[in-house]
Scaffold this motif. Structure first.
Motif, PDB file in Angstrom:
ATOM      1  N   ALA A   5       0.872  -1.170   0.000  1.00  0.00           N
ATOM      2  CA  ALA A   5       0.000   0.000   0.000  1.00  0.00           C
ATOM      3  C   ALA A   5       0.912   1.224   0.000  1.00  0.00           C
ATOM      4  O   ALA A   5       1.714   1.411   0.920  1.00  0.00           O
ATOM      5  CB  ALA A   5      -0.908   0.005   1.222  1.00  0.00           C
ATOM      6  N   ALA A   6       0.809   2.026  -1.040  1.00  0.00           N
ATOM      7  CA  ALA A   6       1.660   3.206  -1.183  1.00  0.00           C
ATOM      8  C   ALA A   6       0.823   4.460  -0.979  1.00  0.00           C
ATOM      9  O   ALA A   6      -0.178   4.662  -1.665  1.00  0.00           O
ATOM     10  CB  ALA A   6       2.297   3.227  -2.570  1.00  0.00           C
ATOM     11  N   SER A   7       1.235   5.285  -0.029  1.00  0.00           N
ATOM     12  CA  SER A   7       0.565   6.560   0.229  1.00  0.00           C
ATOM     13  C   SER A   7       1.244   7.629  -0.614  1.00  0.00           C
ATOM     14  O   SER A   7       2.374   8.037  -0.329  1.00  0.00           O
ATOM     15  CB  SER A   7       0.659   6.923   1.710  1.00  0.00           C
ATOM     16  OG  SER A   7      -0.029   5.986   2.496  1.00  0.00           O
ATOM     17  N   VAL A   8       0.547   8.060  -1.647  1.00  0.00           N
ATOM     18  CA  VAL A   8       1.077   9.041  -2.590  1.00  0.00           C
ATOM     19  C   VAL A   8       0.475  10.404  -2.256  1.00  0.00           C
ATOM     20  O   VAL A   8      -0.746  10.565  -2.226  1.00  0.00           O
ATOM     21  CB  VAL A   8       0.731   8.649  -4.038  1.00  0.00           C
ATOM     22  CG1 VAL A   8       1.206   9.706  -5.018  1.00  0.00           C
ATOM     23  CG2 VAL A   8       1.345   7.288  -4.371  1.00  0.00           C
ATOM     24  N   VAL A   9       1.334  11.384  -1.986  1.00  0.00           N
ATOM     25  CA  VAL A   9       0.881  12.722  -1.628  1.00  0.00           C
ATOM     26  C   VAL A   9       0.781  13.580  -2.890  1.00  0.00           C
ATOM     27  O   VAL A   9       1.744  13.711  -3.649  1.00  0.00           O
ATOM     28  CB  VAL A   9       1.837  13.384  -0.617  1.00  0.00           C
ATOM     29  CG1 VAL A   9       1.428  14.832  -0.350  1.00  0.00           C
ATOM     30  CG2 VAL A   9       1.879  12.580   0.663  1.00  0.00           C
ATOM     31  N   MET A  10      -0.405  14.136  -3.080  1.00  0.00           N
ATOM     32  CA  MET A  10      -0.666  15.087  -4.164  1.00  0.00           C
ATOM     33  C   MET A  10      -1.121  16.385  -3.509  1.00  0.00           C
ATOM     34  O   MET A  10      -1.764  16.358  -2.463  1.00  0.00           O
ATOM     35  CB  MET A  10      -1.771  14.561  -5.087  1.00  0.00           C
ATOM     36  CG  MET A  10      -1.533  13.181  -5.669  1.00  0.00           C
ATOM     37  SD  MET A  10      -0.142  13.058  -6.809  1.00  0.00           S
ATOM     38  CE  MET A  10      -0.645  14.148  -8.128  1.00  0.00           C
ATOM     39  N   TYR A  11      -0.778  17.518  -4.110  1.00  0.00           N
ATOM     40  CA  TYR A  11      -1.250  18.779  -3.549  1.00  0.00           C
ATOM     41  C   TYR A  11      -1.653  19.731  -4.673  1.00  0.00           C
ATOM     42  O   TYR A  11      -1.343  19.508  -5.844  1.00  0.00           O
ATOM     43  CB  TYR A  11      -0.212  19.408  -2.624  1.00  0.00           C
ATOM     44  CG  TYR A  11       1.080  19.821  -3.287  1.00  0.00           C
ATOM     45  CD1 TYR A  11       1.258  21.116  -3.773  1.00  0.00           C
ATOM     46  CD2 TYR A  11       2.128  18.929  -3.405  1.00  0.00           C
ATOM     47  CE1 TYR A  11       2.444  21.489  -4.370  1.00  0.00           C
ATOM     48  CE2 TYR A  11       3.314  19.288  -3.996  1.00  0.00           C
ATOM     49  CZ  TYR A  11       3.470  20.588  -4.476  1.00  0.00           C
ATOM     50  OH  TYR A  11       4.649  20.958  -5.075  1.00  0.00           O
ATOM     51  N   ASN A  16      -1.258  31.407 -10.295  1.00  0.00           N
ATOM     52  CA  ASN A  16      -1.021  32.824 -10.542  1.00  0.00           C
ATOM     53  C   ASN A  16      -0.807  33.670  -9.302  1.00  0.00           C
ATOM     54  O   ASN A  16      -0.762  34.887  -9.404  1.00  0.00           O
ATOM     55  CB  ASN A  16      -2.190  33.404 -11.347  1.00  0.00           C
ATOM     56  CG  ASN A  16      -2.373  32.684 -12.665  1.00  0.00           C
ATOM     57  OD1 ASN A  16      -1.399  32.348 -13.335  1.00  0.00           O
ATOM     58  ND2 ASN A  16      -3.604  32.420 -13.029  1.00  0.00           N
ATOM     59  N   GLU A  17      -0.713  33.065  -8.145  1.00  0.00           N
ATOM     60  CA  GLU A  17      -0.529  33.851  -6.933  1.00  0.00           C
ATOM     61  C   GLU A  17       0.104  33.008  -5.837  1.00  0.00           C
ATOM     62  O   GLU A  17       0.017  31.783  -5.867  1.00  0.00           O
ATOM     63  CB  GLU A  17      -1.859  34.445  -6.464  1.00  0.00           C
ATOM     64  CG  GLU A  17      -2.927  33.420  -6.169  1.00  0.00           C
ATOM     65  CD  GLU A  17      -4.271  34.080  -5.877  1.00  0.00           C
ATOM     66  OE1 GLU A  17      -4.516  34.379  -4.694  1.00  0.00           O
ATOM     67  OE2 GLU A  17      -5.033  34.273  -6.830  1.00  0.00           O
ATOM     68  N   PRO A  18       0.738  33.689  -4.871  1.00  0.00           N
ATOM     69  CA  PRO A  18       1.323  32.940  -3.756  1.00  0.00           C
ATOM     70  C   PRO A  18       0.228  32.327  -2.888  1.00  0.00           C
ATOM     71  O   PRO A  18      -0.926  32.754  -2.934  1.00  0.00           O
ATOM     72  CB  PRO A  18       2.107  34.007  -2.985  1.00  0.00           C
ATOM     73  CG  PRO A  18       1.543  35.306  -3.411  1.00  0.00           C
ATOM     74  CD  PRO A  18       0.945  35.114  -4.772  1.00  0.00           C
ATOM     75  N   GLN A  19       0.591  31.343  -2.115  1.00  0.00           N
ATOM     76  CA  GLN A  19      -0.385  30.719  -1.242  1.00  0.00           C
ATOM     77  C   GLN A  19       0.265  30.372   0.081  1.00  0.00           C
ATOM     78  O   GLN A  19       1.461  30.105   0.143  1.00  0.00           O
ATOM     79  CB  GLN A  19      -1.008  29.495  -1.906  1.00  0.00           C
ATOM     80  CG  GLN A  19      -0.065  28.343  -2.165  1.00  0.00           C
ATOM     81  CD  GLN A  19      -0.675  27.283  -3.079  1.00  0.00           C
ATOM     82  OE1 GLN A  19      -0.513  27.365  -4.289  1.00  0.00           O
ATOM     83  NE2 GLN A  19      -1.353  26.300  -2.503  1.00  0.00           N
ATOM     84  N   ASP A  20      -0.528  30.391   1.152  1.00  0.00           N
ATOM     85  CA  ASP A  20       0.000  30.024   2.457  1.00  0.00           C
ATOM     86  C   ASP A  20      -0.667  28.778   3.011  1.00  0.00           C
ATOM     87  O   ASP A  20      -0.327  28.322   4.089  1.00  0.00           O
ATOM     88  CB  ASP A  20      -0.074  31.181   3.452  1.00  0.00           C
ATOM     89  CG  ASP A  20      -1.344  31.985   3.357  1.00  0.00           C
ATOM     90  OD1 ASP A  20      -2.074  31.848   2.384  1.00  0.00           O
ATOM     91  OD2 ASP A  20      -1.605  32.776   4.274  1.00  0.00           O
ATOM     92  N   GLU A  21      -1.596  28.191   2.273  1.00  0.00           N
ATOM     93  CA  GLU A  21      -2.191  26.914   2.614  1.00  0.00           C
ATOM     94  C   GLU A  21      -2.102  26.004   1.393  1.00  0.00           C
ATOM     95  O   GLU A  21      -2.254  26.473   0.264  1.00  0.00           O
ATOM     96  CB  GLU A  21      -3.665  27.070   2.992  1.00  0.00           C
ATOM     97  CG  GLU A  21      -3.903  27.793   4.282  1.00  0.00           C
ATOM     98  CD  GLU A  21      -5.382  27.848   4.626  1.00  0.00           C
ATOM     99  OE1 GLU A  21      -5.690  27.729   5.808  1.00  0.00           O
ATOM    100  OE2 GLU A  21      -6.214  28.005   3.704  1.00  0.00           O
ATOM    101  N   TYR A  22      -1.855  24.742   1.638  1.00  0.00           N
ATOM    102  CA  TYR A  22      -1.732  23.776   0.549  1.00  0.00           C
ATOM    103  C   TYR A  22      -2.704  22.627   0.776  1.00  0.00           C
ATOM    104  O   TYR A  22      -2.494  21.810   1.677  1.00  0.00           O
ATOM    105  CB  TYR A  22      -0.306  23.240   0.438  1.00  0.00           C
ATOM    106  CG  TYR A  22       0.652  24.271  -0.065  1.00  0.00           C
ATOM    107  CD1 TYR A  22       0.943  24.356  -1.417  1.00  0.00           C
ATOM    108  CD2 TYR A  22       1.228  25.191   0.798  1.00  0.00           C
ATOM    109  CE1 TYR A  22       1.812  25.323  -1.894  1.00  0.00           C
ATOM    110  CE2 TYR A  22       2.089  26.160   0.330  1.00  0.00           C
ATOM    111  CZ  TYR A  22       2.380  26.232  -1.017  1.00  0.00           C
ATOM    112  OH  TYR A  22       3.230  27.188  -1.491  1.00  0.00           O
ATOM    113  N   PRO A  23      -3.755  22.540  -0.015  1.00  0.00           N
ATOM    114  CA  PRO A  23      -4.661  21.394   0.079  1.00  0.00           C
ATOM    115  C   PRO A  23      -3.920  20.129  -0.360  1.00  0.00           C
ATOM    116  O   PRO A  23      -3.236  20.113  -1.386  1.00  0.00           O
ATOM    117  CB  PRO A  23      -5.775  21.729  -0.911  1.00  0.00           C
ATOM    118  CG  PRO A  23      -5.631  23.192  -1.189  1.00  0.00           C
ATOM    119  CD  PRO A  23      -4.197  23.522  -0.981  1.00  0.00           C
ATOM    120  N   ILE A  24      -4.045  19.090   0.453  1.00  0.00           N
ATOM    121  CA  ILE A  24      -3.318  17.839   0.222  1.00  0.00           C
ATOM    122  C   ILE A  24      -4.310  16.700   0.061  1.00  0.00           C
ATOM    123  O   ILE A  24      -5.270  16.596   0.817  1.00  0.00           O
ATOM    124  CB  ILE A  24      -2.391  17.530   1.414  1.00  0.00           C
ATOM    125  CG1 ILE A  24      -1.331  18.603   1.565  1.00  0.00           C
ATOM    126  CG2 ILE A  24      -1.764  16.144   1.254  1.00  0.00           C
ATOM    127  CD1 ILE A  24      -0.548  18.484   2.858  1.00  0.00           C
TER     128      ILE A  24
END
Length: 125
Positions: A5-11, A16-24
């Motif tokens: 079972a491989a846990s693959v992280v996608m975000y 077009n702009e900076p971000q301070d939160e990353y949906p994962i």
């Protein structure tokens, strides 16, 4: 051959702009391979297939791309309950594909977690 079972992280990354939160998103793939190294290679391949920037993807209404982040963990699938390690090459009802370990600071938070409610946890594995 065994199963992993491989846990693959996608975000999601805004284009077009900076971000301070990353949906994962953590996608768990079941992979058949002769060893962990080959399972990891296949997991990375599947994760990179999910990457994309087709000009239609948005996050909160803003143009975004789906980015492969990496393999967070790779586990050997445990045999079905009552099975033996010789059964690791069989995927059947009851096989443990993956697990996570959390720590909560109270019985109340435990019960909230079980109900699927938002709760602060320490993610251990």
């Amino acid at each position: 051959m065994g199963w992993y079972a491989a846990s693959v992280v996608m975000y999601f990354e805004l284009k077009n702009e900076p971000q301070d939160e990353y949906p994962i998103w953590e996608n768990v793939y079941l992979i058949e391979a002769p060893n962990g190294a080959e399972a990891r290679r296949k997991a990375e391949y599947f994760g990179r297939l999910e990457e994309g920037d087709d000009d239609s993807l948005t996050w909160n209404g803003k143009p975004a791309r789906h980015v492969y982040g990496g393999i967070r963990k790779l586990l050997t699938c445990a045999p079905a309950i009552g099975g033996t390690t010789a059964d690791n090459d069989k995927i059947e009802d009851g096989v443990e594909a993956t697990f996570n370990a959390f720590l909560v600071s109270s019985r109340e938070k435990l019960e909230s977690f079980i109900r699927g409610e938002p709760v602060e946890v320490l993610y251990e594995e």
